[in-house]
Structure formats: structure tokens, C-alpha cells
Motif scaffolding. Structure first.
Motif, PDB file in Angstrom:
ATOM      1  N   THR A   3       0.846  -1.189   0.000  1.00  0.00           N
ATOM      2  CA  THR A   3       0.000   0.000   0.000  1.00  0.00           C
ATOM      3  C   THR A   3       0.882   1.240   0.000  1.00  0.00           C
ATOM      4  N   LEU A   4       0.568   2.173  -0.895  1.00  0.00           N
ATOM      5  CA  LEU A   4       1.291   3.437  -0.969  1.00  0.00           C
ATOM      6  C   LEU A   4       0.313   4.585  -0.806  1.00  0.00           C
ATOM      7  N   ILE A   5       0.718   5.603  -0.087  1.00  0.00           N
ATOM      8  CA  ILE A   5      -0.053   6.840   0.035  1.00  0.00           C
ATOM      9  C   ILE A   5       0.854   7.986  -0.393  1.00  0.00           C
ATOM     10  N   GLY A   6       0.459   8.685  -1.437  1.00  0.00           N
ATOM     11  CA  GLY A   6       1.298   9.753  -1.959  1.00  0.00           C
ATOM     12  C   GLY A   6       2.670   9.274  -2.371  1.00  0.00           C
ATOM     13  N   GLY A   7       2.748   8.029  -2.835  1.00  0.00           N
ATOM     14  CA  GLY A   7       4.025   7.469  -3.274  1.00  0.00           C
ATOM     15  C   GLY A   7       4.864   6.887  -2.157  1.00  0.00           C
ATOM     16  N   ARG A   8       4.449   7.034  -0.926  1.00  0.00           N
ATOM     17  CA  ARG A   8       5.191   6.500   0.215  1.00  0.00           C
ATOM     18  C   ARG A   8       4.630   5.138   0.584  1.00  0.00           C
ATOM     19  N   VAL A   9       5.478   4.185   0.810  1.00  0.00           N
ATOM     20  CA  VAL A   9       5.055   2.845   1.183  1.00  0.00           C
ATOM     21  C   VAL A   9       4.633   2.859   2.651  1.00  0.00           C
ATOM     22  N   VAL A  10       3.363   2.573   2.914  1.00  0.00           N
ATOM     23  CA  VAL A  10       2.871   2.506   4.288  1.00  0.00           C
ATOM     24  C   VAL A  10       2.615   1.070   4.717  1.00  0.00           C
ATOM     25  N   TYR A  11       2.635   0.143   3.753  1.00  0.00           N
ATOM     26  CA  TYR A  11       2.500  -1.275   4.099  1.00  0.00           C
ATOM     27  C   TYR A  11       3.217  -2.106   3.059  1.00  0.00           C
TER      28      TYR A  11
END
Length: 627
Positions: free
Chosen positions: A571-579
Motif C-alpha cells: 500500500t502506498l499513500i502519496g508514493g510512500r510505502v505505508v505497508y
């Protein structure tokens, strides 16, 4: 590709040390004419089956994200040109790549608090699980809670009792002998009834002479004394007396819930029916960066226009918060209840036994309650707030839609929440006036044909009429209504596509929709509901880099088992991997995945045997004091 790319194709793998914490950019994306080798994208996703969810149904292999936004979508070779020395390369391993999942109706605090009741550890035990088959067993749980209570007179919270399978209701006569000086508050599995002891009745000021609020029932014994069973609006009398959770407790529950949602690929959600204190807490966590989700908040309207007026007057400015991370632009209205044996849905044709519900807004009769409902809707619209209204019965839905039409315009995009029995003619009216609907296919999959005994098989087959809605041009989104059910959206997809319940029974195959339509209902359509269709819900240039990656090709899944057998691996939010399902640097996320698996199994098993039901009321109870 760079040295950071992992060749293993069976699962996601990310070089976490090179992931840039960029957040959501407010500037435009990098111009298309810029030479890609002159700069590196922050993150690229490769080797995927990319479903962009744009209007053309475009597909690709890979995408590049810079400054929080998608800058290119294309083949592996095309996206490879965006890979620089510090670019994080995410290998989807042939799995499906989707826009971040947007759950348009998820009681976020309620999920965080109640998840600990499903057989695994949450942040702590906030509420005891009393899903038992006898009143004596419930009493034993409360006795244990008394032993573990932090103070001699502290409140004991519990939930999940089911009056349909108990030998007797857990009245005050059951609770008083084991509770001592502790007030006891227990919500039932449908969240439309409470069981409390005498001490709780005393603190709430409930006596034999108490007049229940509109839409509420205070059950009494043969002598006229309250039994401790309170239904619908009467529950608010006790809720007002319960000490709120502290900001620290609510914050802890939110952190736990976020880790679970990340593991499910959920990047955006709408939390319905919050109070101003919760708005303050959300705002603080977004500002300090401790809550990594896109949040859309619906303010709790109350049963009268005066109550809503008071709430809106207390809403402070939100100009310091990125509106793409926190939006407060909606009002949640409660029109009726649910089509269970509680019979609180308002129906044109009564329940099978002849009973019926009614509107839950203030008023002594249907005419007064209808006027109050329309007054609340009209006030919210005048103040510029979008309205989402809980309505399950066809009579309630018609009342809600007529209230929306009376506002003369639907530029605010008012919509129906749940919409279980929306009549075909009403769906056509909704389509003409761009009134949307938020369905709950997870409930269809989990609860199967439980409602046969209350509304009959024919209405159960029609319930949540997704196919009819889409064919008539209604914008229909999907949402979980967690914590009532699991927020696992793949169960919802299975419910929408197969109409098959957890027990294998099918409920109205003629209302099934396609896989692509189901996926759109969790991505592009809820983005429209959020007034955000121009920046999220699709994987295309300029849109935020919110991404959900599945372990396989969802378009090849045909059965409910194949659909729910897929897993979110990134899972990515704004290109950042959060999971990341595989990295050893994310033990909390891996633990959350296991918790969700347990939640999926236990909630589905419980629902198939006890008949729990969708409801919003109890999850609006997760209150906190102002910080």
C-alpha cells in the motif's frame, strides 16, 4: 532498474531506506516534456497489472510517482526511464495494481475500539465481548470485568450480545448481582439495543416515569419498572452519562485502526457521524503527521435542525490542514434503523409479521418526523454541507430523496447511505438528479439470507440493488460500515460480483455487477462522493500516488473464494510505502494482517449464526473530551 529492485516476483519487495517521505504535493505534476533522465521519480511500481480506473478502462504495467503524484503510467520500459539513483522500485510481481481503496463509510474510531472484541489483541481491551448463548455466561463475563476494573465504581463496557439466541435478555436482574457499584453498559450485536444495570439507569436518570425520546423504547417489567433494555434512541439516555474515552485512548485506537487499514490497501475513508471533539483530534493527528490516511469527516446532525445548527456553529476553521488529508464538508443524518427483528426500517410494505418502523428524527408522528428530517437536510444544504443519510427502508429512502430534491440543486452531491431497498423508480429519480448511493456489499456477503425471516426472500434478493442502480445511471459506491463488519473490501467485492453469502447461499444474482464495476465502486466512485474525482480514485498523470497492490490478477477471479483468497501485498499513500507484506521492517503491519484475517473469519462466522446487522448508531459513540 536500480540495485534496489528485487527480482523476486511472487511478492512485493521494497528498499525502505530509499523511500522518500514526500507527502501530497499541491503543485502541478512534472511537465511531460521534461527529460525523464534529468530527475528520478521518488517511487516506481513495475511488473504489475495496472488498472487505472479511468473512464476508458486503461491498463498498463507500471507507473511512476514524484512529489506525491503520478507522473507517468505505461510499460515497464517506459517507466524505467523515470528510475534514478534514489528511486524506490516496487515490484508488483504480476499482481493487480489499483488506485488506493476508498472506504466511503467506515466508523474509524469504532473499528479501533471494537476490534479487540474479535479474539485478538487490540491496543487494549476497551470493551468486553459478551457474545454468549446464555444470560448466565454474560453475567460471568461481567463478574470477571469487575475483578479487572481499575476503580471500585468505574464503568464497564461490553458488546455483542444477541437477543435472538440468548435464553433470556441480559436485564438489570441478570447484571445487578455481579456488578456491585459498577455501572454496566452493553450494546447488542446490531447496535440498536443496550442492556444496562440498575446503577447505569440511576446515573442516566431513567425511572419508571421517564418518557423515552422520539424513536426510543424503554422496556419495562410487569410492575412498570425499567428492565435495563433500551432500544434505538433511548440508548442515548445512557450514552450521555458514560464518561468519554480520553484523547489518548482515542488516538491509540486510531493508530491501531490505521495499521490494519494500511494492510488492507485502504488509503481513504469517510468517518460518519463524528462530533466536534473528534474533529479536533483528527486535525491534530493530521497536522503532526501521526495519522497517515486521507480522511473525510461527516458531522453528526442530530434529530433536529436546532441540534445541527449548534454543531455547525461550533466548527472551527480548518485552513491549516491540507484538505486532501482531512475534509470536513459533510453532515450525517439518521433517517431510520435496520431490517432485522428490531424492525426499525421504515417500509412501504410492513415486515412479514405486520410490524414496521418509522423515521428516527424528532416528532410525535410520521408528519412531524418527516418535517424534521427535511428541515435538517435543508439547513445543512443552506450552510453548504453535503448530506449523507442513513436510510434502509424504501419509505425512508423516498423521504430522504424528496428532502434532497427540495433543496433544488444537488451540486453538493447529497447521497443515500445503505439504500438497502431503494425502489427502482426512486433510483431513476436519483440518477436524473445526480443523487448517489453508498451500498454495503460486504454485508450482503457476510449476512447472506438472514433477512428472509423479516422482510421475505423477494426483498432479500433485491436488497442492495447494485445492478438496477448502475443500469439507471446512479453513482453507486461501496463501503464496509466497519466496525459492524470487517473493513476487508475484497469480501465486499465478492458480495457485489457473486451475491453469494458466507454460507454459500445466493441472494439475488440478478443484482450482481461486474468485477470492473465493483472495483470502480471502491475507487473512482467514492472519489466522486468525496468531491475529489479530479485528484484521486484513478492512476493517471497528476493524480495522487495512492496505490493498492494485490497478490494476483483480480480480473481472473471468478468465485467468492478466489476473490477473498487474494491478499494485499503493498500500500502506498502519496508514493510512500505505508505497508509492505514482505519486509522485516514492518512487524506491526504484518501483525495487523493477521488480526484482519482473524477478524474476517470470526465476524463472518458470527454473522452467519447470529444475524448481526449493519448499523451506524453505536459507532458514533466513540467520543472524546476536548484536548
Amino acid at each position: 532498474m536500480t540495485e534496489h529492485q528485487i527480482s523476486r516476483r511472487s511478492a512485493l519487495k521494497i528498499a525502505a531506506s530509499v523511500v522518500a517521505a514526500t507527502g501530497v504535493a499541491t503543485s502541478t505534476a512534472t511537465p511531460a516534456h521534461a527529460h525523464p533522465r534529468s530527475w528520478g521519480a521518488d517511487t516506481v511500481v513495475v511488473n504489475g497489472k495496472v488498472l487505472t480506473m479511468d473512464r476508458r478502462g486503461s491498463r498498463a504495467q507500471a507507473l511512476a510517482i514524484a512529489d506525491g503524484r503520478v507522473v507517468a503510467v505505461g510499460t515497464n520500459r517506459e517507466i524505467g526511464r523515470f528510475t534514478g539513483r534514489r528511486t524506490a522500485v516496487v515490484d508488483a510481481g504480476g499482481g493487480t495494481v489499483l488506485p488506493g481503496i476508498n472506504d466511503g463509510h467506515l466508523h474509524f474510531n469504532g473499528f479501533g475500539f471494537e476490534a479487540s472484541n474479535f479474539g485478538f489483541e487490540g491496543p487494549r481491551i476497551y470493551s468486553y465481548d459478551v457474545a454468549r448463548s446464555t444470560a448466565a455466561e454474560i453475567a460471568a463475563v461481567i463478574a470477571q470485568a469487575v475483578q479487572e476494573a481499575p476503580a471500585p465504581d468505574s464503568w464497564i463496557r461490553a458488546s455483542q450480545w444477541d437477543g435472538t439466541r440468548l435464553d433470556r435478555l441480559p436485564t438489570r436482574d441478570v447484571l445487578d448481582p455481579v456488578s456491585g457499584d459498577h455501572p454496566v453498559y452493553m450494546s447488542d450485536i446490531s447496535h440498536h439495543a443496550l442492556a444496562v444495570n440498575s446503577r447505569a439507569l440511576q446515573l442516566a436518570g431513567i425511572t419508571r416515569d421517564t418518557v423515552p425520546p422520539p424513536g426510543g423504547i424503554i422496556e419495562k417489567d410487569a410492575t412498570g419498572e425499567p428492565t435495563g433494555i433500551l432500544r434505538e434512541a433511548a440508548s442515548g439516555l445512557v450514552m450521555a452519562a458514560i464518561p468519554p474515552y480520553t484523547p489518548a485512548e482515542v488516538s491509540e485506537a486510531m493508530d491501531f485502526a490505521a495499521s490494519v487499514l494500511h494492510s488492507l490497501g485502504i488509503t481513504s475513508l469517510t468517518d460518519p457521524g463524528v462530533g466536534l471533539d473528534q474533529v479536533d483530534l483528527y486535525r491534530g493527528k493530521i497536522l503532526d503527521g501521526s495519522l497517515d490516511l486521507r480522511i473525510n469527516l461527516m458531522l453528526r446532525a442530530g434529530g433536529t435542525a436546532a441540534a445541527l445548527e449548534e454543531t455547525l456553529a461550533g466548527l472551527g476553521p480548518m485552513g491549516d490542514v491540507d484538505p486532501r488529508m482531512l475534509r470536513v464538508g459533510e453532515v450525517k443524518v439518521l433517517a431510520d434503523g435496520v431490517p432485522t427483528d428490531a424492525q426499525t426500517s421504515w417500509l412501504h410494505e410492513p415486515f412479514l409479521d405486520g410490524g414496521n418502523g418509522h423515521l428516527l428524527t424528532a416528532g410525535a408522528d410520521d408528519a412531524e418526523r418527516l418535517a424534521a428530517l427535511h428541515a435538517v437536510i435543508a439547513l445543512a444544504a443552506r450552510k453548504g454541507f453535503q448530506v449523507g443519510t442513513h436510510a434502509t427502508g424504501d419509505a425512508a429512502i423516498d423521504a430522504v430523496v424528496s428532502g434532497y430534491l427540495a433543496t433544488r440543486t444537488n451540486q453538493l452531491r447529497h447521497y443515500v447511505i445503505h439504500g438497502d431497498l431503494t425502489p427502482p423508480g426512486t433510483l431513476r429519480t436519483m440518477a436524473r438528479n445526480d443523487v448517489g448511493v453508498s451500498f454495503n456489499p460486504t454485508i450482503k456477503q457476510v449476512y447472506s439470507r438472514f433477512f428472509d425471516t423479516t422482510i421475505g426472500p423477494e426483498r432479500v434478493d433485491y436488497q442492495w440493488p447494485f445492478r438496477t442502480a448502475l443500469d439507471n445511471g446512479v453513482r453507486a459506491s461501496s463501503a464496509s460500515d466497519a466496525a459492524v463488519v470487517t473493513p476487508d473490501w475484497l469480501i465486499g467485492v465478492a458480495g457485489a460480483v457473486t451475491r453469494q453469502g458466507f454460507d454459500g447461499k445466493v441472494g439475488g444474482i440478478e443484482q450482481a455487477i461486474t468485477m470492473e464495476e465493483a472495483l470502480r465502486s471502491y475507487t473512482a466512485t467514492p472519489a466522486w462522493q468525496d468531491h475529489a474525482e479530479d485528484w484521486k480514485g484513478q492512476l493517471r498523470r497528476g493524480y495522487v500516488g495512492d496505490v493498492t497492490i494485490l497478490s494476483g490478477d483480480v480480473l481472473r477471479a471468478r468465485t467468492a473464494e478466489e476473490i477473498t483468497g487474494l491478499e494485499v501485498i503493498g500500500t502506498l499513500i502519496g508514493g510512500r510505502v505505508v505497508y509492505d507484506a514482505t519486509t522485516s521492517t514492518a512487524p506491526a503491519a504484518r501483525a495487523a494482517t493477521g488480526k484482519v484475517a482473524a477478524y474476517r473469519h470470526q465476524s463472518a462466522a458470527a454473522c452467519s449464526t447470529t444475524g448481526a446487522v449493519c448499523c451506524c448508531r453505536a459507532h458514533e459513540e466513540a467520543r472524546t473530551t476536548r484536548a
